[in-house]
Motif scaffolding. Structure first.
Motif, PDB file in Angstrom:
ATOM      1  N   LEU A 191       4.726  -2.408  10.325  1.00 54.31           N
ATOM      2  CA  LEU A 191       4.191  -1.447   9.362  1.00 54.31           C
ATOM      3  C   LEU A 191       4.771  -1.743   7.986  1.00 54.31           C
ATOM      4  O   LEU A 191       5.992  -1.748   7.813  1.00 54.31           O
ATOM      5  CB  LEU A 191       4.529  -0.020   9.782  1.00 54.31           C
ATOM      6  CG  LEU A 191       3.886   1.095   8.940  1.00 54.31           C
ATOM      7  CD1 LEU A 191       2.367   1.084   9.102  1.00 54.31           C
ATOM      8  CD2 LEU A 191       4.444   2.462   9.337  1.00 54.31           C
ATOM      9  N   VAL A 192       3.888  -1.996   7.002  1.00 48.77           N
ATOM     10  CA  VAL A 192       4.354  -2.440   5.691  1.00 48.77           C
ATOM     11  C   VAL A 192       3.836  -1.532   4.588  1.00 48.77           C
ATOM     12  O   VAL A 192       2.828  -0.838   4.735  1.00 48.77           O
ATOM     13  CB  VAL A 192       3.905  -3.891   5.404  1.00 48.77           C
ATOM     14  CG1 VAL A 192       4.475  -4.837   6.449  1.00 48.77           C
ATOM     15  CG2 VAL A 192       2.392  -4.006   5.348  1.00 48.77           C
ATOM     16  N   ALA A 193       4.544  -1.564   3.469  1.00 49.94           N
ATOM     17  CA  ALA A 193       4.101  -0.938   2.230  1.00 49.94           C
ATOM     18  C   ALA A 193       3.832  -2.054   1.237  1.00 49.94           C
ATOM     19  O   ALA A 193       4.705  -2.909   1.002  1.00 49.94           O
ATOM     20  CB  ALA A 193       5.163   0.012   1.695  1.00 49.94           C
ATOM     21  N   THR A 194       2.663  -2.071   0.657  1.00 50.45           N
ATOM     22  CA  THR A 194       2.305  -3.137  -0.297  1.00 50.45           C
ATOM     23  C   THR A 194       2.234  -2.599  -1.721  1.00 50.45           C
ATOM     24  O   THR A 194       1.666  -3.247  -2.592  1.00 50.45           O
ATOM     25  CB  THR A 194       0.965  -3.768   0.096  1.00 50.45           C
ATOM     26  OG1 THR A 194      -0.058  -2.774   0.044  1.00 50.45           O
ATOM     27  CG2 THR A 194       1.031  -4.372   1.489  1.00 50.45           C
ATOM     28  N   ALA A 197      -3.272  -7.544   3.405  1.00 49.76           N
ATOM     29  CA  ALA A 197      -2.735  -6.375   4.100  1.00 49.76           C
ATOM     30  C   ALA A 197      -3.077  -5.100   3.342  1.00 49.76           C
ATOM     31  O   ALA A 197      -3.120  -5.087   2.108  1.00 49.76           O
ATOM     32  CB  ALA A 197      -1.228  -6.507   4.264  1.00 49.76           C
ATOM     33  N   GLN A 198      -3.287  -4.011   4.077  1.00 51.91           N
ATOM     34  CA  GLN A 198      -3.545  -2.708   3.491  1.00 51.91           C
ATOM     35  C   GLN A 198      -2.238  -1.936   3.356  1.00 51.91           C
ATOM     36  O   GLN A 198      -1.366  -2.009   4.242  1.00 51.91           O
ATOM     37  CB  GLN A 198      -4.536  -1.909   4.348  1.00 51.91           C
ATOM     38  CG  GLN A 198      -5.933  -2.499   4.410  1.00 51.91           C
ATOM     39  CD  GLN A 198      -6.619  -2.468   3.064  1.00 51.91           C
ATOM     40  OE1 GLN A 198      -6.655  -1.437   2.391  1.00 51.91           O
ATOM     41  NE2 GLN A 198      -7.178  -3.609   2.662  1.00 51.91           N
ATOM     42  N   ASP A 199      -2.117  -1.194   2.278  1.00 49.09           N
ATOM     43  CA  ASP A 199      -0.901  -0.417   2.031  1.00 49.09           C
ATOM     44  C   ASP A 199      -0.685   0.594   3.149  1.00 49.09           C
ATOM     45  O   ASP A 199      -1.619   1.255   3.612  1.00 49.09           O
ATOM     46  CB  ASP A 199      -1.016   0.293   0.683  1.00 49.09           C
ATOM     47  CG  ASP A 199       0.332   0.770   0.166  1.00 49.09           C
ATOM     48  OD1 ASP A 199       1.369   0.321   0.690  1.00 49.09           O
ATOM     49  OD2 ASP A 199       0.335   1.583  -0.767  1.00 49.09           O
ATOM     50  N   ASN A 200       0.567   0.705   3.606  1.00 52.46           N
ATOM     51  CA  ASN A 200       0.972   1.661   4.644  1.00 52.46           C
ATOM     52  C   ASN A 200       0.200   1.458   5.943  1.00 52.46           C
ATOM     53  O   ASN A 200      -0.152   2.429   6.629  1.00 52.46           O
ATOM     54  CB  ASN A 200       0.796   3.105   4.144  1.00 52.46           C
ATOM     55  CG  ASN A 200       1.576   3.362   2.877  1.00 52.46           C
ATOM     56  OD1 ASN A 200       2.697   2.878   2.717  1.00 52.46           O
ATOM     57  ND2 ASN A 200       0.986   4.111   1.953  1.00 52.46           N
TER      58      ASN A 200
END
Length: 849
Positions: free
Chosen positions: A604-607, A636-639
């Protein structure tokens, strides 16, 4: 949140729209093919399938129009009732506008909303029939109020929330007994007979609904509405302050304080401060003492029951059906109406009061209201203290603003009673009353999103390709509870009460042992982390069983076959930034204890608003067996999960340790891994170039295995996967089947065979083969079967509760009678108006002081 109860969409909009589409297509809305394994639609009640305002849902913004119509109806009924009771126009209008924007309408916009509008009309019916009985009006003069009352009582039932009607009917019965006082025996007999005739006509008009509901209950899962139901459940005392200061705890569901969240979850409406002031003022005056005693008594009883007041609560629970009704939430419309009437009784007297008396009464009323607020604040202080410690600027503003509003209203009330011109006091008090109510009513509307983009791609794909099969959903990737009914897409998951017991049993026994009988959804907040992980694993393992229930597609994300690598708490997200050239290395052991072949790793990432760039590399190693892969961070999509496919699957055996290394290879803009507190003691550690991550925290890592699902469509919010080996909606060995509709199939069989139809079997289903009735059997104790002959045949299925034709005939006869009587009464009134002289017969709303 713009509303307490999401059923404004889950049931009222989605199921109501399905009913509207059926009615406007010329079909009785008896059955819903698009919910679960099929379910009754009219008998489900919350859809309000035959409630005429529901049919507005077929229009754009139809629900807004429906709610506005019902609010106007509630206000009109309140005005006419108070006029019939003998109050001045100004007082009646102020109370009507107060009830038109009452706290139930503001906070609960699902099916609870609908019956509230008819409460004042039923009071009006009682007043009209009482006046007719006292005047000894002939039958022709009593029939119009009888028919009007029957129509309104039937509408209250068709409105779709019987709990609400049952609870306010108790107050109506008390009002009938109270208004019988002072009448002689002959008048009482005529009064009661007219009320019984009203009830009989209402029952006849409601016969189709009552029949469908009663038959459904014999085969329904009822959740908390069975056995002891809600006995012993009441609101915490912190809710008392909420009644008079609706947003003292901030916007709806905006506080993490447990007590405050429990109040928001269970409360059913508010009254505000000014109605309390005016109610006290009315009580302090000596006129109309009996009616004020009755209204105050009901307020005490209703609020006392909602909060478990000893003695009062136990006595109320002794009433039939009281234990299975959520009285703590649905008594509110009746006691709120009592406050509106008390306020009107006082406003009606204001023009006649000498200024010294008015000043003294208003000073006492404000003091009593402030004392009530102080007493209600005592049990709320702990919750307010907890809220204040963590309050945001918005929450602090609402908290302070609530007390400021009470102070300003108190000051304005005292000023109006002391300084304003005598003829304007009632107007000013009415303005304060209506102004406060309108302000509180508008607050939730300001919470609605101003903009948004609807993802219609998946809906369009499913409607074009699903045929008669079904869809299953996964957490975070779904149409929304029951919205398959709105779109015409059969969806296995549902949220409904009541629900077919056979459907619930089949799901629990064959598909999902964690499912709730009435809320079968992909995500259940009450499950422990271990249970959620086990549920995800069982979902993947049991996909062939879903296929046997007719599920063709699964809605999910790119990591649908993923399993949690480490169990984390649901709250406490913190970003851990990773710049170009930096890395995070994680070592752990699978919490499930099951072996798996990992083909993808997701984190799970924040961009940062989709601005991160560069490439990410993930390496998975198990005892020296390693595989890696890279992914474009810019995609990638944020959150959302960043999924990286490995060069080949890596097997992690039960009890083996694994190592995951995440690297940001390049790029100018950083990316962050979301980390959360660990939920259990499963071995896991994570470190970066600067050493271990925040103590007790870990990234959200998931491992993906091969599921056998084939992605067939991608939309901006979800991926549609196809399950192999799906079982057809209708099947029969040795036969060629041509489904024409869900309820008709043409067959050609080389030999006698058995047709299996993947629709849940319930009483009311009938089948014919070439026009000849045939019995319906059971497959898997759930689905419908019939015997087919060799050769060509036409098979038709129909659903109707037993006795529906007779119920429809009774309803039609009652409707024709009501329309004829009301048309004749209206014609007579118009004729009298044209002639310029009043009608001699008793009017339905005859005023009595």
């Amino acid at each position: 949140m713009p509303t307490i109860d999401p059923n404004v969409g889950t049931t009222s909009l989605s199921l109501g729209a399905r009913a509207a589409f059926d009615v406007l297509s010329g079909r009785l809305p008896l059955w819903n093919h698009f919910e679960g394994l099929g379910a009754p639609l009219l008998g489900e009640m919350q859809s309000a399938a035959l409630f005429p305002p529901t049919w507005l849902l077929a229009l754009p913004h139809g629900q807004v129009i429906e709610h506005a119509l019902l609010q106007a109806l509630a206000g009109t009924g309140t005005y006419l009732f108070l006029r019939a009771f003998g109050l001045r126009r100004g007082a009646a209008l102020a109370a009507a506008l107060l009830f038109e924007v009452n706290g139930v309408f503001a906070w609960l916009r699902n099916a609870v909303f609908n019956p509230v509008a008819f409460l004042p009309w039923l009071f009006l019916t009682i007043e009209s029939l009482r006046a007719a009985a006292i005047a000894e009006a002939p039958l022709s003069g009593r029939l119009p109020p009888v028919c009007l009352g029957a129509a309104m009582a039937a509408m209250a039932l068709y409105a779709g929330f019987p709990e609400q009607v049952y609870l306010y009917a108790i107050l109506l019965i008390g009002w009938v007994v109270f208004r019988s006082a002072g009448m002689d025996a002959r008048q009482i007999r005529r009064f009661v007979l007219d009320l019984l005739l009203t009830a009989l006509l209402a029952a006849a008009l409601s016969a189709p609904l009552l029949l469908a509901f009663a038959e459904f209950l014999t085969e329904a899962a009822l959740s908390g509405h069975s056995e002891h139901g809600f006995y012993g459940v009441w609101l915490p005392s912190a809710a008392l302050l909420h009644y008079v200061m609706p947003y003292v705890y901030g916007p709806i569901f905006d506080s993490p304080v447990p007590v405050i969240r429990s109040v928001w979850s269970a409360i059913g409406g508010y009254i505000g401060f000014m109605p309390v002031v005016l109610a006290f003022a009315g009580v302090f005056l000596a006129d109309r003492r009996p009616v004020k005693v009755l209204l105050v008594a009901w307020i005490v009883i209703a609020v006392g029951v909602s909060h478990g007041l000893p003695g009062v609560y136990q006595a109320f629970m002794a009433l039939p059906l009281a234990r299975i009704a959520a009285s703590f939430r649905y008594l509110n419309p009746s006691w709120i109406f009592c406050f509106a009437v008390l306020a009107a009784l006082f406003l009606d007297r204001v023009p006649d009061l000498p200024r010294p008396v008015l000043r003294r009464v208003m000073a006492g009323a404000v003091a009593a209201a402030l004392l009530s607020v102080a007493l209600a604040a005592v049990p709320a202080f702990p919750a307010i203290g907890d809220l204040w410690k963590i309050a945001t600027d918005v929450q602090a503003g609402f908290l302070i603003g609530a007390f400021v509003a009470v102070a300003l209203l108190s000051g304005a009330t005292l000023w109006a009673s002391r300084r304003a011109e005598t003829g304007r006091v009632a107007i000013l008090l009415s303005a304060l009353l209506i102004g406060e109510a309108t302000a509180w009513f508008l607050v939730p509307y300001l919470s609605y999103p101003r903009t948004g983009t609807l993802d219609a791609d998946a809906v369009a794909f499913l409607k074009a390709n699903i045929g008669f099969q079904r869809v299953a959903e996964t957490a975070g990737h779904r149409l929304g509870p029951n919205y398959g009914s709105l779109f015409g897409i059969a969806t296995l998951h549902y949220d409904d009460l009541p629900a077919p017991q056979r459907t619930a049993d089949h799901i629990r026994n064959h598909l999902d042992p964690y499912a709730n009988p009435t809320v079968f959804q992909p995500w259940f907040p009450y499950l422990e982390p271990e249970q959620r992980a086990d549920r995800e694993t069982l979902f993947r393992e049991r996909l062939p069983r879903y296929a046997q229930a007719g599920v063709k597609y699964v809605l999910g994300g790119p990591d649908i076959g993923a399993e949690t690598a480490v169990r984390l708490e649901p709250q406490g997200h913190t970003p851990h930034a990773v710049a170009a050239g930096e890395w995070v290395e994680m070592t752990g052991r699978l919490p499930s204890g099951r072996a798996m072949d990992v083909s993808e790793v997701s984190l799970l990432v924040a961009t940062y608003g989709n601005t991160a760039d560069g490439w990410a590399k993930v390496t998975l190693c198990v005892h020296g067996d390693c595989a890696d892969g890279v992914s474009d961070i810019g995609q990638a999509q944020d959150n959302s999960p960043l999924t990286v496919g490995l060069s080949r699957p890596v097997r992690i055996a039960a009890g083996q340790d694994y190592t995951v290394r995440f690297e940001k290879l390049d790029g100018e803009r950083p990316l962050a891994l979301w980390i959360r507190p660990k939920a259990d003691a499963t071995p896991f550690s994570a470190a970066g170039p600067g050493g271990p991550l925040k103590d007790g925290y870990a990234p959200e890592v998931r491992f993906t295995t091969h599921t056998g699902l084939t992605p067939v469509h991608r939309s901006p919010t979800m991926v549609v996967y196809e399950i192999p080996g799906v079982r057809d909606y209708v099947s029969a060995e040795g036969c060629t089947l041509t489904p024409v509709t869900r309820d008709r199939v043409d067959t050609v069989c080389t030999r006698p065979s058995t047709l299996v139809r993947l629709e849940v079997h319930m009483h009311g289903w009938r089948a014919t083969v070439n026009g000849t009735p045939v019995p319906i059997g059971l497959s898997d104790d759930t689905f419908q079967t019939i015997e087919l002959p060799a050769g060509a045949a036409r098979v038709d299925f129909t659903y109707a509760p037993t006795g529906m034709n007779a119920a429809l005939a009774a309803a039609a006869a009652a409707l024709l009678l009501i329309l004829a009587v009301l048309a004749r009464s209206l014609g007579a009134r118009l004729a009298a108006a044209i002639r310029g002289r009043p009608e001699r017969a008793a009017a339905p709303g005859g005023a009595t002081r």
